[in-house]
Design an enzyme around this catalytic site. Sequence first.
Site, PDB file in Angstrom:
ATOM      1  N   GLU A 179     -31.321   9.429 -21.981  1.00 41.22           N
ATOM      2  CA  GLU A 179     -31.702   8.459 -20.959  1.00 41.22           C
ATOM      3  C   GLU A 179     -32.482   7.272 -21.526  1.00 41.22           C
ATOM      4  O   GLU A 179     -33.658   7.069 -21.195  1.00 41.22           O
ATOM      5  CB  GLU A 179     -32.496   9.152 -19.844  1.00 41.22           C
ATOM      6  CG  GLU A 179     -31.698  10.272 -19.202  1.00 41.22           C
ATOM      7  CD  GLU A 179     -32.369  10.894 -17.992  1.00 41.22           C
ATOM      8  OE1 GLU A 179     -33.520  10.537 -17.702  1.00 41.22           O
ATOM      9  OE2 GLU A 179     -31.737  11.736 -17.334  1.00 41.22           O
ATOM     10  N   GLU A 375     -26.883  16.687 -17.793  1.00 40.23           N
ATOM     11  CA  GLU A 375     -27.955  17.046 -16.850  1.00 40.23           C
ATOM     12  C   GLU A 375     -27.453  16.830 -15.437  1.00 40.23           C
ATOM     13  O   GLU A 375     -26.841  15.791 -15.144  1.00 40.23           O
ATOM     14  CB  GLU A 375     -29.201  16.165 -17.009  1.00 40.23           C
ATOM     15  CG  GLU A 375     -30.029  16.448 -18.205  1.00 40.23           C
ATOM     16  CD  GLU A 375     -31.327  15.629 -18.206  1.00 40.23           C
ATOM     17  OE1 GLU A 375     -31.804  15.215 -17.134  1.00 40.23           O
ATOM     18  OE2 GLU A 375     -31.826  15.390 -19.320  1.00 40.23           O
TER      19      GLU A 375
END
Length: 471
Positions: A179, A375
Amino acid sequence: MSTIRPAPVTGPALGFPTGFRWGGSTAAYQIEGAATEDGRGRSIWDVFARIPGAIAGGDTGDVACDHYHRFRDDVALMAGLGLTAYRFSVAWPRVQPSGKGPASSVNQAGLDFYRRLVDELLGHGIEPWVTLYHWDLPQPLEDAGGWPVRDTAARFAEYAALVHGALGDRVDRWITANEPWCSAFLGYGSGVHAPGRRDGAAAVAAAHHLLLGHGLAVQALQAARPDVEVGLAPNLYAVSPATGTDADTDAARRIDGLANRIILDPVLRGRYPEDVLADLTAAEVSDLGHLREGDLATIANPGTFLAVNYYSRYVVAAGTGRQLPSAWPGSEQVRFVGRGWPVTAMGWEIDAPGLAETLVRLHREYPPLPLFVSENGAAFEDTVDAGGEVQDPDRIAYLAAHLRACHDAIAAGAPLAGYFVWSLLDNFEWAEGFSKRFGIVHVDYPTQRRTPKASAAWYARVIGRNGLADG
Ligand code: IFM
């Protein structure tokens, strides 16, 4: 930004391709604890967590889930659930406390921990997936300027090479950065994450250097092992305008640009989106002076797969005014609109079709690459009942809906090859501390007792049948 219609259910079960990876995900600072043991240095999160008011409840990751000491039990837990893969991150300050320097800068005790963990996983038939950077920059590198400074990208590649040197004989799957949007725009833009800086220009430069670090790290790993499996794990969002007006459509373009395309386009297409650069310069956020000739050629190496973290959709509308500091430099006027849909404990609207939309968009609009959902999961208010169990039907419904979306995406042609639930364990949820529970395994922090939730048993059944039951 098209919508995907779910594929009709034709059989008794929604099966997944043979060899589909079924994993769990965690990250070092969120679970390991042992913050000062065996030579571990400090990261930006160790420092940030000590700023009064930075973290809900004043929590820190000093102990977290004490996974550093309990990893064998945790691996046994994973094996009991039937996980075929486990994604964890290496804490950079645990293996290279100064964040730079020669071989002597390496903390062997830190590397030994990850060797033991990997061996334990392999011994249980679980494939290790190593994330090299999940937000815990060594504090000395932040003191030298952090991600807004170009040198940090080079330091990251050196660190990646040294971790690969230690674990590359037994780890086949690597993720460079987790991320990067969050590291850049929450860490240096809004300041709600470590290191807590609030400077739009620094955030934009940080995003670029995180991508440069990714490209350099892929080069380093490929030099060490040409057949290495490696990829990036961006957090991606489905983005929709609240209405069909031109102004709302433009708001969606801006947020899609700043959240998704600013990461995807350089890595997968070798160029920044022109409209995003124009927005940034028009708003005088950045003069883009951090961009150097040749950078994009380095960044435009996705590796061998793309890992996708997906949680929700952004629905946006045009607004007025600029609220600073912000994670959306130059586009602060955009409003994020709630539709009144069910939300998780994070307040994030549950939008499973957005996952199919995201995967199919990657498949249709970008060069072909195997995809993994690295995720996906949800925080809810979980409690241990009188019988010692945790019933979490909302989480089961969330996971089932998102796995159906994965199935829809595969049916639409997306080359999705695995799914990792976030998270295996309840853990330190960054600015929210321990107040938000994402795990399929409950952790009672005072005793460190692990209690698999009903969702863990459900996930084990999904893994066992390599698919979802009908309905
Ligand atoms: O806990 C985080 C994780 O570290 C990164 N992705 C989102 C999760 C939930 O917020």
